[in-house]
Design a protein around this motif. Structure first.
Motif, PDB file in Angstrom:
ATOM      1  N   TRP A 265      19.714  11.377  -2.931  1.00  0.00           N
ATOM      2  CA  TRP A 265      18.857  11.431  -4.111  1.00  0.00           C
ATOM      3  C   TRP A 265      18.067  10.137  -4.276  1.00  0.00           C
ATOM      4  O   TRP A 265      16.879  10.163  -4.598  1.00  0.00           O
ATOM      5  N   LEU A 266      18.745   9.026  -4.068  1.00  0.00           N
ATOM      6  CA  LEU A 266      18.068   7.733  -4.185  1.00  0.00           C
ATOM      7  C   LEU A 266      17.023   7.578  -3.081  1.00  0.00           C
ATOM      8  O   LEU A 266      15.925   7.053  -3.325  1.00  0.00           O
ATOM      9  N   ASN A 267      17.327   8.051  -1.878  1.00  0.00           N
ATOM     10  CA  ASN A 267      16.346   7.990  -0.802  1.00  0.00           C
ATOM     11  C   ASN A 267      15.146   8.895  -1.080  1.00  0.00           C
ATOM     12  O   ASN A 267      14.004   8.545  -0.769  1.00  0.00           O
ATOM     13  N   LEU A 268      15.396  10.068  -1.677  1.00  0.00           N
ATOM     14  CA  LEU A 268      14.289  10.946  -2.089  1.00  0.00           C
ATOM     15  C   LEU A 268      13.437  10.243  -3.145  1.00  0.00           C
ATOM     16  O   LEU A 268      12.198  10.272  -3.076  1.00  0.00           O
ATOM     17  N   ALA A 269      14.095   9.604  -4.107  1.00  0.00           N
ATOM     18  CA  ALA A 269      13.357   8.871  -5.146  1.00  0.00           C
ATOM     19  C   ALA A 269      12.500   7.782  -4.520  1.00  0.00           C
ATOM     20  O   ALA A 269      11.325   7.624  -4.879  1.00  0.00           O
ATOM     21  N   LEU A 270      13.067   7.048  -3.575  1.00  0.00           N
ATOM     22  CA  LEU A 270      12.306   5.971  -2.934  1.00  0.00           C
ATOM     23  C   LEU A 270      11.166   6.522  -2.075  1.00  0.00           C
ATOM     24  O   LEU A 270      10.107   5.907  -1.988  1.00  0.00           O
ATOM     25  N   SER A 271      11.376   7.674  -1.471  1.00  0.00           N
ATOM     26  CA  SER A 271      10.299   8.293  -0.683  1.00  0.00           C
ATOM     27  C   SER A 271       9.137   8.707  -1.581  1.00  0.00           C
ATOM     28  O   SER A 271       7.968   8.468  -1.253  1.00  0.00           O
ATOM     29  N   ALA A 272       9.446   9.322  -2.718  1.00  0.00           N
ATOM     30  CA  ALA A 272       8.387   9.692  -3.664  1.00  0.00           C
ATOM     31  C   ALA A 272       7.731   8.444  -4.251  1.00  0.00           C
ATOM     32  O   ALA A 272       6.511   8.410  -4.451  1.00  0.00           O
ATOM     33  N   PHE A 273       8.529   7.421  -4.526  1.00  0.00           N
ATOM     34  CA  PHE A 273       8.020   6.133  -5.023  1.00  0.00           C
ATOM     35  C   PHE A 273       7.036   5.552  -4.014  1.00  0.00           C
ATOM     36  O   PHE A 273       5.919   5.151  -4.366  1.00  0.00           O
ATOM     37  N   LEU A 274       7.438   5.520  -2.732  1.00  0.00           N
ATOM     38  CA  LEU A 274       6.513   5.039  -1.690  1.00  0.00           C
ATOM     39  C   LEU A 274       5.289   5.942  -1.594  1.00  0.00           C
ATOM     40  O   LEU A 274       4.177   5.455  -1.369  1.00  0.00           O
ATOM     41  N   GLY A 275       5.484   7.241  -1.781  1.00  0.00           N
ATOM     42  CA  GLY A 275       4.363   8.171  -1.714  1.00  0.00           C
ATOM     43  C   GLY A 275       3.299   7.877  -2.746  1.00  0.00           C
ATOM     44  O   GLY A 275       2.111   7.769  -2.415  1.00  0.00           O
ATOM     45  N   PHE A 276       3.701   7.710  -4.012  1.00  0.00           N
ATOM     46  CA  PHE A 276       2.662   7.443  -5.016  1.00  0.00           C
ATOM     47  C   PHE A 276       2.135   6.028  -4.905  1.00  0.00           C
ATOM     48  O   PHE A 276       0.957   5.776  -5.182  1.00  0.00           O
ATOM     49  N   THR A 277       2.971   5.092  -4.470  1.00  0.00           N
ATOM     50  CA  THR A 277       2.488   3.718  -4.309  1.00  0.00           C
ATOM     51  C   THR A 277       1.490   3.633  -3.161  1.00  0.00           C
ATOM     52  O   THR A 277       0.439   2.997  -3.289  1.00  0.00           O
ATOM     53  N   PHE A 278       1.802   4.289  -2.046  1.00  0.00           N
ATOM     54  CA  PHE A 278       0.849   4.295  -0.924  1.00  0.00           C
ATOM     55  C   PHE A 278      -0.425   5.056  -1.293  1.00  0.00           C
ATOM     56  O   PHE A 278      -1.508   4.688  -0.840  1.00  0.00           O
ATOM     57  N   SER A 279      -0.310   6.108  -2.111  1.00  0.00           N
ATOM     58  CA  SER A 279      -1.535   6.814  -2.512  1.00  0.00           C
ATOM     59  C   SER A 279      -2.445   5.876  -3.302  1.00  0.00           C
ATOM     60  O   SER A 279      -3.668   5.892  -3.130  1.00  0.00           O
ATOM     61  N   MET A 280      -1.853   5.030  -4.155  1.00  0.00           N
ATOM     62  CA  MET A 280      -2.659   4.066  -4.908  1.00  0.00           C
ATOM     63  C   MET A 280      -3.172   2.957  -3.999  1.00  0.00           C
ATOM     64  O   MET A 280      -4.342   2.553  -4.091  1.00  0.00           O
ATOM     65  N   LEU A 281      -2.320   2.478  -3.107  1.00  0.00           N
ATOM     66  CA  LEU A 281      -2.702   1.394  -2.206  1.00  0.00           C
ATOM     67  C   LEU A 281      -3.802   1.837  -1.234  1.00  0.00           C
ATOM     68  O   LEU A 281      -4.812   1.146  -1.053  1.00  0.00           O
ATOM     69  N   LEU A 282      -3.622   3.006  -0.645  1.00  0.00           N
ATOM     70  CA  LEU A 282      -4.620   3.510   0.316  1.00  0.00           C
ATOM     71  C   LEU A 282      -5.898   3.963  -0.391  1.00  0.00           C
ATOM     72  O   LEU A 282      -7.010   3.730   0.110  1.00  0.00           O
ATOM     73  N   GLY A 283      -5.745   4.581  -1.553  1.00  0.00           N
ATOM     74  CA  GLY A 283      -6.930   4.953  -2.339  1.00  0.00           C
ATOM     75  C   GLY A 283      -7.716   3.714  -2.740  1.00  0.00           C
ATOM     76  O   GLY A 283      -8.946   3.682  -2.650  1.00  0.00           O
ATOM     77  N   GLY A 284      -7.004   2.697  -3.185  1.00  0.00           N
ATOM     78  CA  GLY A 284      -7.668   1.444  -3.549  1.00  0.00           C
ATOM     79  C   GLY A 284      -8.367   0.812  -2.368  1.00  0.00           C
ATOM     80  O   GLY A 284      -9.484   0.299  -2.486  1.00  0.00           O
ATOM     81  N   LEU A 285      -7.721   0.862  -1.204  1.00  0.00           N
ATOM     82  CA  LEU A 285      -8.351   0.311   0.008  1.00  0.00           C
ATOM     83  C   LEU A 285      -9.631   1.083   0.342  1.00  0.00           C
ATOM     84  O   LEU A 285     -10.664   0.485   0.674  1.00  0.00           O
ATOM     85  N   TRP A 286      -9.564   2.404   0.217  1.00  0.00           N
ATOM     86  CA  TRP A 286     -10.738   3.240   0.491  1.00  0.00           C
ATOM     87  C   TRP A 286     -11.896   2.891  -0.441  1.00  0.00           C
ATOM     88  O   TRP A 286     -13.047   2.834  -0.024  1.00  0.00           O
TER      89      TRP A 286
END
Length: 161
Positions: free
Chosen positions: A107-128
């Motif tokens: 469960w914690l790994n799923l939470a961290l995966s989703a956390f990385l997912g939205f963080t990378f979406s912001m990071l990559l979107g911002g880079l774009w």
């Protein structure tokens, strides 16, 4: 205090803090949805690059001015935040109430995966959309969130835990 108890205490504190942070992030985005859409929209429209002194670069052709796209982008982030918060709360419960890291870990790994997912979406979107040019603090925040998720993954998946 023995090593096992001290590791459990640290992991339980990290899991609880992460859960609460994720819940507050969801609450903030839902409570101030319009303002959050505006902030996302400013980045996607590349508005900071148009502020004086304007920075005229070829990347400006990537700007998206459609409020619909701004809402869709935020909804994607909020969806991932909800998944992360729910999984983190479940993992935290299993870790705190059941003292069972083996059951909590997926469960914690799923939470961290989703956390990385939205963080990378912001990071990559911002880079774009060129946010590193005028929104350096935001980019650094996103990088720190990635680092937090990576370190939390190590803490929850320690070989001696």
């Amino acid at each position: 205090m023995d090593l096992h108890t001290s590791l459990w205490l640290f992991q339980a504190t990290l899991a609880s803090g992460l859960s609460l942070w994720l819940c507050i992030a969801v609450l903030n985005n839902l409570q101030a949805f319009r303002a959050s859409v505006g902030a996302v929209g400013a980045t996607m429209a590349m508005a900071p690059l148009r502020q004086a002194p304007a920075i005229d670069i070829p990347l400006l052709g990537r700007a998206l001015h459609s409020p619909a796209w701004h809402r869709i982008a935020l909804l994607l982030v909020v969806l991932l935040q909800v998944i992360a918060a729910g999984a983190a709360l479940t993992g935290s419960y299993l870790l705190l109430a059941e003292a069972d890291l083996v059951q909590a870990r997926p469960w914690l790994n799923l939470a961290l995966s989703a956390f990385l997912g939205f963080t990378f979406s912001m990071l990559l979107g911002g880079l774009w959309f060129g946010y590193w040019i005028r929104q350096e603090g935001l980019q650094l925040t996103h990088l720190v969130l990635v680092l937090w998720a990576l370190l939390a993954f190590v803490v929850f998946n320690l070989p001696w835990a």
